[in-house]
Design an enzyme around this catalytic site. Structure first.
Site, short mmCIF file in Angstrom:
data_model
loop_
_atom_site.label_atom_id
_atom_site.label_comp_id
_atom_site.label_asym_id
_atom_site.label_seq_id
_atom_site.Cartn_x
_atom_site.Cartn_y
_atom_site.Cartn_z
CG HIS A 146 42.11 -11.31 23.61
ND1 HIS A 146 43.40 -11.76 23.57
CD2 HIS A 146 41.79 -11.18 24.92
CE1 HIS A 146 43.85 -11.90 24.82
NE2 HIS A 146 42.89 -11.56 25.64
CB SER A 197 39.88 -5.55 29.46
OG SER A 197 40.37 -6.86 29.51
CE LYS A 219 45.48 -5.18 40.13
NZ LYS A 219 44.81 -4.02 39.53
CG ASP A 220 45.48 -11.89 36.43
OD1 ASP A 220 45.36 -12.10 35.21
OD2 ASP A 220 44.75 -11.10 37.06
CD GLU A 228 26.06 -27.75 47.92
OE1 GLU A 228 25.49 -28.05 48.98
OE2 GLU A 228 27.29 -27.59 47.83
#
Lengths: 184, 426, 256
Positions: free
Chosen positions: B227, B231, B255-256, B299
């Site tokens: 922040h 972005s 959108k998220d 894994e």
């Protein structure tokens, strides 16, 4: 271009009802989904199936002679089973219940008068009263006596003296035959 | 309650953003600016207008972290961290605890999803140059989160105390014996004994519970760093003004949420229909210190590092191959810290870097090849492939990244984000 | 964009699915053939009749060597037995309890809440009775082997005479699907070994099929509930995805 910095509050009033319905549906779906998703987390804290399998105890009463008392485990706590002789039954029934701290008729505490089934946990602060083993001090009413703070119970498990507020609890139980009970 | 001093904030005024809140909210916010913070960092936060779906993965990672912590805490209420009881306690969760099977499968597959999301999130950063000035520290914090995740996942996998739990713990802790002089002492310290055993299990449990909260703290720093400058965006150019940004809410919140639905759909298919697809059958066998499984495999998300580890089959200049393998394997992640300085390009986004955009796409292919190598027994052609893929991985970062930035001619950048968006005809 | 995303996810999952099939690459034994199982597929369920027949096979054949310690008698209520039948099954088995007031362990009839006791008190006793071999617990066997139920079925039906020239070690039996082809377990199933209560002919494939169905249930008793809830969850999520996509498009139309 100036629309870009527009606050969402203004924008919603333009295209009115269709957007509101969509947003409402979206919000509702999100809320319902979240509520449904939370339930397994909470329910996992409830007793598991193996704990529940131990939630009832079946007791065969045939080995208990008249006058004998037996302690069995039920849900992690002791349950006193008393095969009461006639003197104990009479002493329990011949009581003016208005004199009792927790008034209860003996007939309301038993299904068959010769069998008393009570939870062996003192209603004061949770100690296990004496009286179920041979040689134990049964207290002045020949019932049970709690050594921790001196609570005295009669032959119906009712509180007579001492600090306990309530009679010894009667657990849910039923006779599965004349000679066996299932507690819980 | 004392009257506010003269000149203090009056209860009749709306907030700085023009929104009206009730008196209780205003009372709290004046003393601890919770709502004001939310407005600044979420609701009104200026976000580039042109973010694509590769930018959904950050929020997905955060949500997956929460899912892992919540399921983990509830599972911890039923799990017993003792070598004699752990396996059975997990089976009790699966069979007797209400919805225990669901919590376990969510936690197990959530770990895999967490890594998948974070790897995609990482590659987004590599492709679009999100690690470049002024976001170097943001990137570094991200790599730290990755390291913490790997440690957490490794220790978590040991907890069910299956065959793979035990033997993966043995193999990986044994690696520390490669450290010169003190190696074996370090291993004994880690084990708390002469082999992996109950002391090891207990300390792994303690740390497995702790590290996720350390991850939360580093994620907090990661978001703070983000922040500071906002972005990055697919064009890789800085925002010039408010015309290049839109408020995070409602555009990116919705959108998220849509992205979350897609993620949950994939996750649900895994959890409810393919819950054991990603894990090894051997872990349903209780740990047996006397019997090693035919193929010890970590894994899937650790396979590339495992492949690099095993690729050094020879000693070099007197240094044991095992030690080189450990260094290169760990190094493959440590190298990521240096990326902001290894990349010499003046341009951020691969969209404007004609050579790098193809090279960047080769990297995931290389990593997937490494993953395949890690899953196979180390014999024949697989070994050679592993060695080539390891070499290429290092070449990508140490040679290609610096070189390409210098020799490549970037395409001309758009004037601004909003100009580019308009010409793209959205 | 969403398409690229879906492709990436699918590729990732496909590759990782392939990675976990690691054991097959180097096994000498062939892959077990696919069988039809009632519990396969999105709408699969456990065939109750097969479960009960399978339990009978387990009890009469396998239980002499193999424990199922993660099953309790009460779990059998899920395969179609009534509460009284479960009590009866439990009561037929002697279970170790104690110590009593003299400090001794004692035997008593089983109760539904008891785990099903195994044939041996501990691993050492099991090995002593089986020439050093430890018959594995079967509660999770179909999840603990690559190939799952197909593999366990293949082992149960895969006993053959050793081919000419194949050197068998002492005390071993030839099995087509076991890694290395030599297994310590003697062929467990022979025709009509068990008399099924429902009259189904007890051929070896039938018994193997039934016992593997039972063992699959034993390993994963919550499968039906998982599939049931999963179907609703996925349906809900498909609807939600559609709604949220429409909402996203609507909100973004302000600036597109």
């Amino acid at each position: 271009m100036t629309d870009l910095a527009q606050s969402p509050v203004d924008a919603e009033h333009e295209d009115g009802s269709r957007r509101d319905f969509l947003m409402l549906t979206a919000g509702a779906l999100g809320g319902i989904g979240a509520a449904i998703a939370i339930w397994p987390f909470i329910d996992s804290l409830n007793p598991a199936r193996d704990t529940l399998a131990l939630s009832s105890t079946e007791v065969d009463l045939t080995p208990i002679q008249v006058g004998q008392r037996l302690t069995v485990a039920w849900r992690g706590r002791p349950v006193f089973i008393d095969h009461r002789p006639p003197e104990e039954i009479k002493a329990a029934e011949d009581v003016d219940i208005s004199t009792l701290r927790d008034p209860q008729k003996d007939s309301d505490r038993v299904k068959k008068p010769e069998w008393l089934v009570i939870v062996g946990v003192c209603t004061h602060l949770g100690c296990i009263p004496l009286g179920n083993k041979p040689g134990d001090d049964r207290g002045p009413y020949q019932g049970w006596f709690c050594p921790c703070h001196g609570s005295v119970y009669d032959t119906s498990g009712r509180i007579r003296q001492g600090p306990a507020p309530l009679n010894l609890a009667v657990p849910p139980y039923e006779f599965t035959s004349n000679t066996a009970i299932k507690i819980g | 309650m004392a009257a506010p001093p003269q000149g203090a904030h009056s209860s009749a005024q709306p907030s700085a953003t023009g929104r009206n809140y009730g008196p209780l909210v205003r009372w709290i916010d004046y003393r601890l600016p919770f709502v004001a913070s939310l407005e600044h960092h979420v609701t009104d936060y200026p976000t580039p207008i042109n973010l694509n779906y590769w930018w959904n993965f950050g929020s997905l990672a955060g949500i997956t972290l929460v899912i892992m912590i919540v399921t983990g805490i509830v599972l911890a209420m039923h799990y017993t961290p003792h070598a004699d009881l752990a396996f059975d306690s997990v089976e009790r969760i699966m069979r007797d605890v209400n919805y225990g099977w669901l919590l376990r499968y969510i936690h197990m597959n959530g770990g895999s999803m967490f890594f998948l999301i974070v790897y995609i999130h990482l590659f987004r950063g590599l492709y679009y140059g999100s690690y470049k000035y002024p976001r170097e520290l943001l990137w570094i914090l991200g790599v730290i989160i990755l390291l913490l995740m790997i440690a957490t996942a490794f220790m978590g996998y040991v907890l069910p105390w299956g065959q793979m739990s035990y033997w993966a713990a043995t193999v990986i802790t044994n690696l520390f014996s490669a450290v010169p002089v003190f190696g074996q002492d370090i291993v004994t310290l880690l084990w708390g004994g002469f082999t992996v055993g109950n002391p090891t299990l207990n300390r792994f449990y303690s740390l497995h519970y702790l590290l996720p909260f350390v991850i939360v703290a580093v994620v907090g720093l990661h978001l703070l760093a983000l922040h500071q400058h906002g972005s990055n965006n697919p064009l890789g150019i800085d925002k010039r003004g408010p015309q290049d940004t839109i408020p995070f809410h409602p555009y990116y919140t919705i959108k998220d949420m849509f992205g979350l639905c897609v993620f949950l759909l994939v996750f649900a298919i895994l959890v409810f229909y393919l819950p054991n697809m990603l894990s090894s059958a051997d872990n349903y066998i209780p740990a047996n210190p006397m019997v090693t499984p035919n193929h010890i495999v970590p894994e899937w998300y650790l396979l590339p590092y495992y492949a690099i580890l095993r690729s050094i089959t020879f000693d070099f200049l007197g240094i044991p191959g095992k030690l080189i393998g450990v260094v290169l394997s760990l190094g493959s992640i440590m190298l990521l810290f240096l990326v902001p300085w290894l990349d010499t390009s003046p341009v951020r986004s691969a969209r404007f870097r004609p050579i790098y955009r193809w090279v960047a796409m080769l990297l995931p292919i290389d990593v997937i090849a490494l993953g395949y190598v890690g899953s196979q027994p180390p014999a024949g052609f697989v070994v050679t492939l592993g060695q080539i893929a390891t070499a290429y991985y290092y070449i990508h970062f140490l040679i290609l990244l610096p070189l390409i930035g210098k020799i490549e001619t970037p395409r001309p950048l758009p004037i601004s984000i909003s100009a580019a968006v308009l010409t793209e005809g959205h | 964009m969403a398409k690229a995303l879906a492709l990436a996810l699918a590729a990732g999952l496909a590759f990782s699915g392939g990675f976990t099939g690691i054991a097959r690459a180097q096994e000498e034994a062939p892959s077990p053939p696919s069988q039809q199982w009632s519990f396969n597929g999105v709408f699969g369920t456990y065939d109750r009749a097969a479960l009960q027949r399978g339990f009978q096979v387990y009890k009469e054949v396998c239980a002499s060597c193999h424990p199922v310690k993660h099953l309790a008698f009460r779990d059998l209520a899920e395969i179609g037995y009534s509460e009284d039948q479960v009590k009866g099954i439990a009561a037929q088995v002697q279970v170790t309890d104690g110590p009593n007031d003299s400090g001794e362990m004692f035997q008593r009839p089983g109760r539904p809440s008891d785990p099903i006791p195994g044939p041996f008190p501990n691993d050492q006793a099991a090995r002593a009775a089986n020439n050093g071999a430890l018959p594995p617990d079967l509660s999770l066997i179909t999840k603990a082997r690559e190939g799952g139920p197909d593999y366990v079925y293949a082992i149960a039906t895969g006993f053959r005479d050793a081919p000419a020239g194949f050197k068998m070690n002492e005390g071993m039996y030839f099995n087509e699907y076991f890694n290395g082809h030599q297994i310590k377990m003697p062929p467990p199933l022979s025709p009509d070994q068990v008399k099924y209560a429902d009259g189904t002919p007890a051929t070896v494939p039938q018994m193997a099929h039934d016992v593997v169905t039972f063992l699959s249930w034993a390993a994963e008793p919550t499968l039906e509930e998982r599939h049931r809830i999963g179907f609703k969850v996925i349906f809900f999520l498909i609807v939600a995805t559609g709604v949220f996509y429409a909402a996203k498009r609507k909100i973004w139309s302000r600036i597109h």
